[in-house]
Each structure stands twice: as C-alpha cells, then as structure tokens.
Design an enzyme around this catalytic site. Structure first.
Site, PDB file in Angstrom:
ATOM      1  N   TYR A 101       1.047  -1.096   0.009  1.00 13.51           N
ATOM      2  CA  TYR A 101      -0.015   0.111  -0.041  1.00 13.51           C
ATOM      3  C   TYR A 101       0.886   1.232  -0.160  1.00 13.51           C
ATOM      4  CZ  TYR A 101      -3.006   3.783   1.850  1.00 13.51           C
ATOM      5  OH  TYR A 101      -3.596   4.878   1.721  1.00 13.51           O
ATOM      6  N   GLU A 189      -3.879   7.606  -3.829  1.00 14.99           N
ATOM      7  CA  GLU A 189      -3.970   6.289  -3.155  1.00 14.99           C
ATOM      8  C   GLU A 189      -3.517   5.117  -4.133  1.00 14.99           C
ATOM      9  OE1 GLU A 189      -7.576   4.828  -1.078  1.00 14.99           O
ATOM     10  OE2 GLU A 189      -6.098   4.668   0.905  1.00 14.99           O
TER      11      GLU A 189
END
Ligand code: GDP
Ligand code: MN
Length: 382
Positions: A101, A189
C-alpha cells in the site's frame, strides 16, 4: 473532486509512474477492441466514484476476448452503491507476486502532506492503522522541500522491500509525489502497488481526489468532472456554490460562513439536538441561492429549519427575499436570526408571513435562535 481511476492513471503516466496497459471503454464494442489489442487476458474495472467495487462485482478477470465481452455486458448494466457504470477500464491482467500500500494525503493535524505505506496492499488502510499501527509507516513531507530520496528509503525498509526493488520503488514514489503535489491533490492512493514475478512494479489501482478549491485555476482538472457520478443534490449545491453536507438529525442548519454554521451546530448539539444538514450559504448569497439551499435543506426531512445570518458582505434583506418566495411551501417551522447589514429590513420584509407550519419565529441572538429551534423540535415530537 474525485477522479476516476482511468483519469488518475492518465495523470500518473505523465509522471512516469508505471500503470497497467489498457484504455477506458464506454461500450462492449470498445471493450472488445481494447481486450483484443491487449491479447485477451484482461481485467475489467467499473469506473464509479465509490469504494467497494471489487465486492460488488465491478472488478472481473477475463481469460479471453469473448469472456471480456460477456462480463462487460453485465458490468455496464450495474449500479454500484447507486452509481451507474457507464465506463469500464480495460487493463492488461498482471501476474502478482506481492501487493503493498502506498498513499499520499494531507494531514490536517500536521498541516503537511504525509506519505503512508504498508507492507500489505488491497487493504482498508484506516482499519490496518487502527488494528496494527506498527505495520503502517508515515513520512511527513515538507511542501517546500518536496519528498526526499532518503525519506523514501525509510519506507522501503519499513515495508520490507527486497534490495533489488529499492531503486524502482524510489522512482515510483517520487513520481507519485510529483503527481500528487503538482495536481493539487488531497489524496492519491495506490492500493495496491504490485510487484510482478519479473520485478516489474505497477500502480494497479489509483484513487485520486483533487482540491475543489484549486479547480478555479486548473481548468484541465475541472474538466474531468463526471456529472453522472453526482447526486442531484450535489449538482444543485455546486451550481449555486453552496457548501452542503447532509447529516442525520432534526434541525436543518443554514448560516452564512462555515464558522457561523459550525457554531450554530455546536450550540444545537449542546442542547442534545442533531443537525440534519450543514449549509454554508457563502458570502453575498442571492435570493436564488437561498431558495436552492432551502430545497437542499428540505431533502433531509428536518423537523425545523434554522437560519442564522450575520450580514457582513451579505445583505440580510436579500436573504429574506429569497425566503419570502418559498416560505409558504415549507411544511416545517422556521426560525430566523438576522444580525448586521439590513437586519431590521429583513425582519420587516418577513413580518406577517408564515411557513406552511405557522408563524416564522424570529430571534435576536444565536443562543435564542437555537433555543427556539430546540423547543420546536420537542413540540413536533409530541
Ligand atoms: P478496488 O477493489 O476498487 O480497490 O480495485 P483494485 O484495482 O485495487 O483491485 C482489487 C484487487 O483485485 C487487487 O488487489 C488484486 O488482488 C485484484 N486484481 C486487480 N487487477 C488484477 C490483475 O491484473 N491481476 C490479478 N491477478 N489480480 C488483480
Ligand atoms: Mn484497490
């Protein structure tokens, strides 16, 4: 303003951040063309401005062109959490060895951008932060200096990347930061950033939100808005420059200026009353804007409407004119407080007028207005 994944991919590509090959399609025909060019094995991704696409069946892997067409036909008919699917991103299917991530956002407490990384991808980062904070890495970035290579190096250690991947990760992170900063994003993101068996690193997913307050000087970004992904209320609020947040309570709270609107909501909460919406009418509100705001307020089905206006650049009598045109149709009690520019004229204009639920209540301070609204809520509950 949220961008679609395909729009974010286009931006990332300009900054040299590797994204999967492919293109966006608006019909099954186009899906076939793109899938054929990619060799058949593709991922179809519904382009909707909401999360949870995967779980809703909006992300599907196809082994060949025929299957891609069949799946596309299904996905185009879908609504995901109420959002219609009118575009599908067709990407080459990647073989994935590892998912991590990587996100960039504005940290309101630090008042700085911050980079967040985690050793696992395809995660709900707020949940990971809550449950296992030691597995999430934060790097605050000085906006004047930008992201430095040594800062990214700290992340590579934190998430346990293989030495051979460090340079690639640094290039990807630096490119992402530039894309984030130069496009005035409040969020970028990549969830997940994937590493393929051959060492290729690809931004598999891309969620990007650009700052609404920057759009006036960024026509190129403003043009990316997709109105099919906005509710009618969102469109109405934007057309009239109203800041509107739907809440879940009893009193519609309208004020001019976010500060006054928040104070009014706090005063309500202190009396145990929940606001049904937050509406900032903004400076210099005109009659049509007031009418649009009331339409928005009514959509949340409040028990009482509370309007708290301090006339600075806004003339109270102009707000009153807007009210006058629609107050007869409002089937909830109205409480008004005007102060400042032409406050008395505003009260005079409305004197003798009623809402469909009776007299319009006037007050001469925020406290008094809130007290009145709270009492009316209790009455309507009886
Ligand atoms: P999201 O559900 O909206 O977050 O969509 P993502 O693009 O993040 O995809 C969700 C998950 O689907 C990823 O974490 C992967 O596990 C899987 N996925 C997406 N694209 C591919 C692909 O090309 N190959 C493989 N093997 N899995 C994929
Ligand atoms: Mn994702």
């Amino acid at each position: 303003m949220k961008l679609h994944e395909y729009q974010a991919q286009n931006i990332l590509r300009q900054y040299g951040v590797p994204v999967p090959g492919g293109d966006v399609a608006t019909s099954v025909d186009e899906v076939r063309h793109i899938a054929t060019a990619l060799g058949g094995r593709v991922v179809l991704k519904a382009q909707v401005l909401t999360g949870g696409r995967g779980r809703a069946g909006g992300i599907r892997l196809a082994d060949d062109v025929a299957q891609a067409e069949r799946l596309a036909d299904v996905i185009f008919g879908m609504r995901i959490q109420g959002y219609p699917v009118s575009k599908i991103l067709v990407n080459e299917a990647l073989e994935i060895e590892r998912e991590v991530y990587l996100g960039m956002m504005l940290d309101r407490q630090l008042a700085q951008p911050v980079i967040v990384a985690a050793a696992e991808g395809n995660v709900e980062i707020s949940r990971v932060e809550h449950e296992t904070p030691e597995r999430v890495w934060h790097i605050p970035v000085d906006p004047l200096l930008g992201l430095r290579v040594y800062q990214v190096r700290d992340l590579t250690n934190g998430i346990g990347l293989d030495r051979t991947q460090w340079d690639t990760f640094v290039r990807v992170a630096m490119g992402l930061y530039r894309a984030f900063a130069e496009n005035e994003a409040v969020l970028l993101e990549v969830n997940p950033l994937v590493i393929c068996p051959n060492g290729r690193m690809v931004s598999l997913d891309a969620r990007m939100i650009v700052d609404d307050n920057a759009l006036f000087r960024r026509r190129d970004l403003a043009e990316l808005r997709d109105e099919t992904q906005e509710t009618e209320r969102e469109q109405l609020a934007r057309r009239y420059s109203i800041h509107y947040v739907s809440l879940n309570g009893e009193v519609a709270c309208l004020a001019n200026g976010a500060g006054l609107a928040m104070v009014t909501m706090d005063l309500l909460r202190a009396r145990g009353i929940r606001p049904s919406c937050f509406i900032d009418l903004g400076g210099g509100a005109r009659a049509e804007r007031v009418q649009a705001a009331l339409q928005l307020a009514m959509a949340d089905q409040p028990r009482v409407i509370l309007i708290n206006v301090f006339g600075g650049v806004t003339r109270c009598d102009v707000i009153a004119e807007g009210l006058l045109a629609v107050c007869g149709e409002l089937d909830v009690p109205l409480v008004l407080r005007f102060d400042g520019w032409n406050a008395q004229q505003a009260y005079d204009l409305l004197a003798g007028h009623c809402s469909a639920k009776g007299a319009i209540h006037t007050a001469h301070s925020s406290e008094e207005a809130v007290g009145r609204a709270a009492a009316l809520v209790k009455e309507t509950k009886q």
